[in-house]
Enzyme design. Sequence first.
Site, PDB file in Angstrom:
ATOM      1  N   HIS A   1       0.619  -0.994  -0.218  1.00 45.16           N
ATOM      2  CA  HIS A   1      -0.169  -0.226  -0.442  1.00 45.16           C
ATOM      3  C   HIS A   1       0.871   1.112  -0.242  1.00 45.16           C
ATOM      4  O   HIS A   1       1.809   1.138   0.813  1.00 45.16           O
ATOM      5  CB  HIS A   1      -0.530  -0.216   0.933  1.00 45.16           C
ATOM      6  CG  HIS A   1      -1.960   1.144   1.637  1.00 45.16           C
ATOM      7  ND1 HIS A   1      -3.576   0.594   1.759  1.00 45.16           N
ATOM      8  CD2 HIS A   1      -1.456   2.848   1.352  1.00 45.16           C
ATOM      9  CE1 HIS A   1      -3.763   2.064   1.475  1.00 45.16           C
ATOM     10  NE2 HIS A   1      -3.351   2.992   1.994  1.00 45.16           N
TER      11      HIS A   1
ATOM     12  N   HIS B   1       3.220   3.891   0.210  1.00 44.01           N
ATOM     13  CA  HIS B   1       3.171   4.887   1.697  1.00 44.01           C
ATOM     14  C   HIS B   1       4.851   5.720   1.449  1.00 44.01           C
ATOM     15  O   HIS B   1       5.778   4.806   0.793  1.00 44.01           O
ATOM     16  CB  HIS B   1       3.037   3.652   2.978  1.00 44.01           C
ATOM     17  CG  HIS B   1       4.487   3.024   2.759  1.00 44.01           C
ATOM     18  ND1 HIS B   1       3.631   2.093   1.980  1.00 44.01           N
ATOM     19  CD2 HIS B   1       5.542   2.599   3.217  1.00 44.01           C
ATOM     20  CE1 HIS B   1       5.020   0.879   1.500  1.00 44.01           C
ATOM     21  NE2 HIS B   1       5.974   1.146   2.541  1.00 44.01           N
TER      22      HIS B   1
HETATM   23  P1  5GP Z   1       8.530  -0.794   3.628  1.00 46.43           P
HETATM   24  O1  5GP Z   1       9.336  -1.528   3.908  1.00 46.43           O
HETATM   25  O2  5GP Z   1       6.762  -1.552   2.732  1.00 46.43           O
HETATM   26  O3  5GP Z   1       8.415   0.141   2.789  1.00 46.43           O
HETATM   27  O4  5GP Z   1       7.782  -0.460   4.765  1.00 46.43           O
HETATM   28  C1  5GP Z   1       6.654  -0.573   5.508  1.00 46.43           C
HETATM   29  C2  5GP Z   1       6.575   0.210   7.359  1.00 46.43           C
HETATM   30  O5  5GP Z   1       5.528  -0.115   7.998  1.00 46.43           O
HETATM   31  C3  5GP Z   1       8.324  -0.990   8.000  1.00 46.43           C
HETATM   32  O6  5GP Z   1       9.224   0.257   7.883  1.00 46.43           O
HETATM   33  C4  5GP Z   1       7.619  -1.547   9.187  1.00 46.43           C
HETATM   34  O7  5GP Z   1       8.013  -1.297  10.724  1.00 46.43           O
HETATM   35  C5  5GP Z   1       5.838  -0.838   8.758  1.00 46.43           C
HETATM   36  N1  5GP Z   1       5.212  -1.194   9.668  1.00 46.43           N
HETATM   37  C6  5GP Z   1       5.018  -2.441   9.170  1.00 46.43           C
HETATM   38  N2  5GP Z   1       3.504  -3.367  10.036  1.00 46.43           N
HETATM   39  C7  5GP Z   1       3.085  -1.808  11.088  1.00 46.43           C
HETATM   40  C8  5GP Z   1       2.422  -1.509  12.052  1.00 46.43           C
HETATM   41  O8  5GP Z   1       1.468  -2.642  12.021  1.00 46.43           O
HETATM   42  N3  5GP Z   1       1.981  -0.291  12.110  1.00 46.43           N
HETATM   43  C9  5GP Z   1       3.295   0.391  11.807  1.00 46.43           C
HETATM   44  N4  5GP Z   1       2.795   2.075  11.896  1.00 46.43           N
HETATM   45  N5  5GP Z   1       3.981   0.319  11.241  1.00 46.43           N
HETATM   46  C10 5GP Z   1       3.988  -1.076  10.740  1.00 46.43           C
HETATM   47 ZN    ZN Z   2      -4.317  -1.263   1.167  1.00 43.33          ZN
END
Ligand code: 5GP
Ligand code: ZN
Length: 113
Positions: free
Chosen positions: A97, A99
């Site tokens: 999703h 971000h």
């Molecule tokens: P990505 O690795 O997809 O760029 O970033 C996903 C981020 O979401 C990671 O930095 C991880 O720590 C964070 N994250 C994963 N699960 C949760 C959650 O349940 N709550 C929050 N606040 N952050 C989350």
């Molecule tokens: Zn979503």
Amino acid sequence: MGCLFCKIAAGEIPSQRVFESENVLAFRDISPKAPVHILIIPKQHIVSIHEVSNSDNFPFSELFEAIHKIAIQENLPERGYRIVSNVGEDGGQTVSHLHFHLLGGRALHWPPG
Ligand code: 5GP
Ligand code: ZN
């Protein structure tokens, strides 16, 4: 199944919210990689930057204004900060999703690992 960040946007999973507007939500990362680590998301489900389409009709200016406001709220502009959006497996995307990570509060390494 279901999307974690859609559930956070819907309030079904709790998060530490720092900003909300009509189409955008921002909350603290659960596993912070810097003293300030905030995730900024569209409330609607978009998979990644790569998947953005005009038909989403998403107001990106609202999202970038949110980043601007949050950076000020967190006292980051004077020292600087980083915005990152990971895409896909090699990009390190673990939540499908869209971000944006807002990172700051310390000198950040470049290039990232
Ligand atoms: P990505 O690795 O997809 O760029 O970033 C996903 C981020 O979401 C990671 O930095 C991880 O720590 C964070 N994250 C994963 N699960 C949760 C959650 O349940 N709550 C929050 N606040 N952050 C989350
Ligand atoms: Zn979503």
